[in-house]
Design a protein around this motif. Structure first.
Motif, short mmCIF file in Angstrom:
data_model
loop_
_atom_site.label_atom_id
_atom_site.label_comp_id
_atom_site.label_asym_id
_atom_site.label_seq_id
_atom_site.Cartn_x
_atom_site.Cartn_y
_atom_site.Cartn_z
N THR A 1 7.49 -0.17 -8.85
CA THR A 1 6.80 0.89 -9.58
C THR A 1 5.85 0.31 -10.62
O THR A 1 6.05 -0.81 -11.11
N VAL A 2 4.82 1.06 -10.93
CA VAL A 2 3.84 0.63 -11.92
C VAL A 2 4.46 0.76 -13.30
O VAL A 2 5.17 1.73 -13.60
N LYS A 3 4.17 -0.22 -14.15
CA LYS A 3 4.74 -0.19 -15.50
C LYS A 3 4.27 1.04 -16.26
O LYS A 3 3.12 1.45 -16.15
N GLU A 4 5.15 1.59 -17.01
CA GLU A 4 4.84 2.79 -17.81
C GLU A 4 3.75 2.46 -18.83
O GLU A 4 3.76 1.41 -19.46
N GLY A 5 2.75 3.35 -18.95
CA GLY A 5 1.66 3.14 -19.89
C GLY A 5 0.51 2.34 -19.32
O GLY A 5 -0.48 2.10 -20.02
N SER A 6 0.65 1.88 -18.06
CA SER A 6 -0.42 1.11 -17.44
C SER A 6 -1.63 2.00 -17.15
O SER A 6 -1.51 3.23 -17.02
N TYR A 7 -2.82 1.38 -17.07
CA TYR A 7 -4.01 2.17 -16.73
C TYR A 7 -4.00 2.59 -15.26
O TYR A 7 -4.81 3.39 -14.82
N ILE A 8 -3.06 2.06 -14.47
CA ILE A 8 -2.86 2.49 -13.09
C ILE A 8 -1.72 3.51 -13.08
O ILE A 8 -0.64 3.25 -13.63
N LYS A 9 -1.97 4.66 -12.48
CA LYS A 9 -0.96 5.73 -12.49
C LYS A 9 0.25 5.37 -11.65
O LYS A 9 1.41 5.51 -12.08
N ASP A 10 0.00 4.97 -10.40
CA ASP A 10 1.09 4.66 -9.49
C ASP A 10 0.53 3.82 -8.33
O ASP A 10 -0.65 3.44 -8.31
N ASN A 11 1.38 3.58 -7.34
CA ASN A 11 0.93 2.74 -6.21
C ASN A 11 -0.12 3.44 -5.35
O ASN A 11 -0.93 2.76 -4.70
N TRP A 12 -0.09 4.75 -5.32
CA TRP A 12 -1.17 5.47 -4.62
C TRP A 12 -2.51 5.15 -5.28
O TRP A 12 -3.50 4.83 -4.60
N ASP A 13 -2.51 5.27 -6.60
CA ASP A 13 -3.74 5.00 -7.35
C ASP A 13 -4.19 3.56 -7.13
O ASP A 13 -5.37 3.28 -6.88
N LEU A 14 -3.25 2.61 -7.20
CA LEU A 14 -3.59 1.19 -7.05
C LEU A 14 -4.15 0.89 -5.65
O LEU A 14 -5.15 0.18 -5.51
N SER A 15 -3.52 1.45 -4.64
CA SER A 15 -3.96 1.16 -3.26
C SER A 15 -5.37 1.71 -3.00
O SER A 15 -6.19 1.06 -2.34
N VAL A 16 -5.65 2.90 -3.53
CA VAL A 16 -6.99 3.49 -3.35
C VAL A 16 -8.03 2.72 -4.13
O VAL A 16 -9.14 2.43 -3.64
N GLU A 17 -7.71 2.35 -5.37
CA GLU A 17 -8.65 1.60 -6.20
C GLU A 17 -9.00 0.25 -5.57
O GLU A 17 -10.14 -0.20 -5.60
N ARG A 18 -8.02 -0.39 -4.97
CA ARG A 18 -8.27 -1.68 -4.31
C ARG A 18 -9.17 -1.49 -3.08
O ARG A 18 -10.07 -2.30 -2.85
N SER A 19 -8.92 -0.45 -2.35
CA SER A 19 -9.75 -0.17 -1.17
C SER A 19 -11.20 0.07 -1.56
O SER A 19 -12.13 -0.52 -0.99
N THR A 20 -11.41 0.92 -2.55
CA THR A 20 -12.78 1.23 -2.96
C THR A 20 -13.46 0.03 -3.64
O THR A 20 -14.68 -0.13 -3.53
N ALA A 21 -12.69 -0.82 -4.29
CA ALA A 21 -13.26 -2.02 -4.89
C ALA A 21 -13.84 -2.95 -3.82
O ALA A 21 -14.94 -3.51 -3.97
N VAL A 22 -13.11 -3.12 -2.73
CA VAL A 22 -13.60 -3.94 -1.61
C VAL A 22 -14.83 -3.31 -0.98
O VAL A 22 -15.83 -3.98 -0.69
N ILE A 23 -14.78 -1.99 -0.80
CA ILE A 23 -15.90 -1.29 -0.18
C ILE A 23 -17.17 -1.41 -1.01
O ILE A 23 -18.27 -1.62 -0.47
N ARG A 24 -17.04 -1.29 -2.31
CA ARG A 24 -18.24 -1.39 -3.18
C ARG A 24 -18.90 -2.76 -3.04
O ARG A 24 -20.13 -2.86 -3.01
N ILE A 25 -18.09 -3.80 -2.95
CA ILE A 25 -18.68 -5.15 -2.81
C ILE A 25 -19.35 -5.29 -1.44
O ILE A 25 -20.46 -5.85 -1.34
N LEU A 26 -18.70 -4.81 -0.40
CA LEU A 26 -19.30 -4.88 0.94
C LEU A 26 -20.65 -4.16 0.97
O LEU A 26 -21.62 -4.64 1.57
N GLN A 27 -20.70 -2.99 0.33
CA GLN A 27 -21.94 -2.21 0.31
C GLN A 27 -23.00 -2.80 -0.62
O GLN A 27 -24.14 -3.05 -0.20
N GLU A 28 -22.62 -3.02 -1.87
CA GLU A 28 -23.61 -3.35 -2.89
C GLU A 28 -24.03 -4.82 -2.87
O GLU A 28 -25.18 -5.14 -3.15
#
Length: 280
Positions: free
Chosen positions: A200-227
């Motif tokens: 589980t994500v540590k309480e108070g982290s800027y990441i809400k949960d593992n759903w949030d983390l997995s999506v953020e990682r996906s979009t981070a890779v996509i932005r680099i591929l595109q930009e």
């Protein structure tokens, strides 16, 4: 008296000779006129024949043009096969492309859609061989091909620091190689999946949960591929899978490391493939 008779005879001979020459002249003149008349008639007939021949040539050219027009129309006429719309020209291009495919793979194709997938897969595999995995990355990048879907699994340590969705700058070389593979085949869609472990994500982290983390990682890779590497954004799909598709148990450090990964799923786009065929 003798002289007179001789002169008379000589005059007769001269007159007789003059009469014969004139007759011959008239005869030759008549032949000449006949020849001229015949030549004029022949010339007229020749011109008439040439005019008829020109008309025939014109009709033949017109018929050939109609035949070509009908052929072109037939070749480009769209037909529906197995719910896929395709023209005769496209079918011929597909036949040429399929000539490069492994016969054993081609034997498995039961539908037109299977054949199109094989062509895309063949083109993609050519660019995967010895081009994506660099020396030392063999244990951290896994490539699986399920029929015509290519899945590239990249371990978490190559892309991200623990608990972060910021891409490690050292991963740029890998993402550039990945972009080159994606850009090598226009008829593709690429889904980038983020996967986490079950912690589980540590309480108070800027990441809400593992759903949030997995999506953020996906979009981070996509932005680099595109930009950074010019991958067309319309080809890219972002997906977060959280921790719900583990590869192994999450009760060991090694297991959790295996489950933290980014998966690149390369999918054939048949509509794009057909559009590319028609454009060639």
């Amino acid at each position: 008296m003798k002289k007179l008779i001789a002169l008379t005879l000589l005059s007769g001979v001269f007159l007789t000779t003059s009469c014969v020459s004139k007759k011959k002249y008239v005869e030759l003149e008549g032949q000449y006129n006949d020849t001229r008349s015949t030549l004029a008639k022949t010339q007229l007939e020749k011109e008439e024949i040439e005019a008829k021949y020109a008309k025939i040539e014109e009709r033949v050219a017109s018929y050939n043009a109609k035949i070509q027009s009908l052929t072109d129309s037939n070749n480009t006429r769209l037909q529906q096969f197995e719910n896929v719309v395709i023209s005769n020209d496209d079918k011929e291009k597909m036949k040429k492309a399929l000539a490069n495919v492994d016969p054993s793979e081609l034997a498995k194709a039961e539908t037109l859609e299977d054949s199109m997938n094989l062509i895309i897969s063949y083109n993609l595999k050519k660019n995967l061989d010895n081009s994506l995995v660099a020396e030392g990355e063999e244990d951290d990048i896994q490539i699986d091909i399920d029929e015509t879907v290519v899945m590239i699994t990249i371990s978490d340590k190559l892309l991200f620091k623990s608990g972060s969705y910021r891409v490690n700058p050292e991963a740029n070389n890998l993402l550039e190689r990945l972009a080159n593979v994606i850009n090598s085949e226009p008829a593709l869609e690429v889904m980038v999946e983020g996967h986490t472990d079950a912690q589980t994500v540590k309480e108070g982290s800027y990441i809400k949960d593992n759903w949030d983390l997995s999506v953020e990682r996906s979009t981070a890779v996509i932005r680099i591929l595109q930009e950074k590497y010019g991958v067309a954004p319309e080809k890219l799909i972002a997906a977060g899978r959280s921790s719900f598709h583990p590869l192994t148990e999450n009760d060991t450090k090694e297991g959790r490391a295996t489950n933290r990964r980014t998966r690149i799923v390369i999918l054939p786009n048949l509509d794009k493939f057909l559009a590319l065929l028609s454009a060639n």
